[in-house]
Design an enzyme around this catalytic site. Sequence first.
Site, PDB file in Angstrom:
ATOM      1  N   ASN A 115      55.192  27.957  37.743  1.00 35.63           N
ATOM      2  CA  ASN A 115      56.261  28.969  37.803  1.00 35.63           C
ATOM      3  C   ASN A 115      57.582  28.450  38.387  1.00 35.63           C
ATOM      4  O   ASN A 115      58.627  29.077  38.228  1.00 35.63           O
ATOM      5  CB  ASN A 115      55.809  30.220  38.581  1.00 35.63           C
TER       6      ASN A 115
ATOM      7  N   ASP B 154      50.105  39.725  34.740  1.00 35.45           N
ATOM      8  CA  ASP B 154      51.053  39.273  33.720  1.00 35.45           C
ATOM      9  C   ASP B 154      51.801  40.456  33.099  1.00 35.45           C
ATOM     10  O   ASP B 154      51.249  41.560  32.993  1.00 35.45           O
ATOM     11  CB  ASP B 154      50.269  38.511  32.636  1.00 35.45           C
TER      12      ASP B 154
HETATM   13  C1  FPP Z   1      53.809  37.228  35.405  1.00 34.26           C
HETATM   14  O1  FPP Z   1      54.671  38.027  34.642  1.00 34.26           O
HETATM   15  C2  FPP Z   1      54.072  37.436  36.814  1.00 34.26           C
HETATM   16  C3  FPP Z   1      54.478  36.464  37.694  1.00 34.26           C
HETATM   17  C4  FPP Z   1      54.688  35.052  37.305  1.00 34.26           C
HETATM   18  C5  FPP Z   1      54.779  36.757  39.095  1.00 34.26           C
HETATM   19  C6  FPP Z   1      53.856  37.764  39.709  1.00 34.26           C
HETATM   20  C7  FPP Z   1      54.558  38.327  40.872  1.00 34.26           C
HETATM   21  C8  FPP Z   1      54.435  39.586  41.322  1.00 34.26           C
HETATM   22  C9  FPP Z   1      53.475  40.576  40.794  1.00 34.26           C
HETATM   23  C10 FPP Z   1      55.286  40.077  42.399  1.00 34.26           C
HETATM   24  C11 FPP Z   1      55.550  39.103  43.483  1.00 34.26           C
HETATM   25  C12 FPP Z   1      54.655  39.261  44.615  1.00 34.26           C
HETATM   26  C13 FPP Z   1      54.532  38.345  45.579  1.00 34.26           C
HETATM   27  C14 FPP Z   1      53.714  38.617  46.766  1.00 34.26           C
HETATM   28  C15 FPP Z   1      55.218  37.035  45.480  1.00 34.26           C
HETATM   29  P1  FPP Z   1      55.723  37.310  33.700  1.00 34.26           P
HETATM   30  O2  FPP Z   1      56.992  37.169  34.440  1.00 34.26           O
HETATM   31  O3  FPP Z   1      55.147  36.030  33.173  1.00 34.26           O
HETATM   32  O4  FPP Z   1      55.866  38.391  32.562  1.00 34.26           O
HETATM   33  P2  FPP Z   1      56.113  38.123  31.016  1.00 34.26           P
HETATM   34  O5  FPP Z   1      54.911  37.353  30.518  1.00 34.26           O
HETATM   35  O6  FPP Z   1      56.194  39.499  30.455  1.00 34.26           O
HETATM   36  O7  FPP Z   1      57.395  37.350  30.904  1.00 34.26           O
END
Ligand code: FPP
Length: 242
Positions: free
Chosen positions: A76, A28
Amino acid sequence: MFGIKKKQIETKRTAVDERLQHVAFIMDGNGRWAKKRGMPREFGHKKGAETMKNIVRYCGSLNINCVTVYAFSTENWKRPKNEVDAIMNLLNEYIDYLYTVMKEDDIQIHFIGDKNRFNPELKARLEKAEKDSQNNHRILNVALNYGGRDEIVHAVNELIKQGKKEITEEDISSNLYTAHCPAPDLIVRTAGEIRTSNFLMWQGAYSELYFTDVLWPDFSESDVDKAIEEYYNRTRRFGAVV
Ligand code: FPP
């Protein structure tokens, strides 16, 4: 893990033992990491994908046999289309990357979650990577279109199809997407949120939970070491008296 020459990996911790077989990560904070830099969220996901490669590789160097990463949840899809598209592009790049390393590093890849939501071409690529790596030994689970509740419903529907009238805990466990690996010993969540967000709900019943404020793109090998040190300082009782 991931074919990186051993010399390049500066192992700060000695290898783990049988008490730590499976570590899972809730990655996250990509969006906040990008925002802090005045960049679009997609930029954070790109850096997050690099961090994921490094951390999975580092876990392999510590001899952790099974790693699970939460890359995309069933919820998501509600994100803006350009963000979803960017993550799908990263996923396609990641599959290419896996092909260059999974053989030499002995990785068996599993994409856990409901693959039917992906376009047929991507779904076929995911399944091919799983098939091509099925005789390898270390396990990497990438949770995609994954939700813990959805997984339990899926398992129960499988059991109904099998004609079961009454089920056991073992029936559920053996019909989850993770039936091929032990339950996670340790679940790590970055970026300061203190919840597990529908991740490994069944399997995580007795997992040790570790939360850190570090945003996922900044998460480093020494942060893995800290989580592991804390894990080894805890006493796991599994409901019994020790
Ligand atoms: C959460 O951060 C992260 C995600 C929903 C996506 C995770 C994806 C990756 C690490 C890279 C993609 C890799 C592959 C293999 C698909 P957030 O966006 O919720 O962050 P925030 O809480 O700060 O908004």
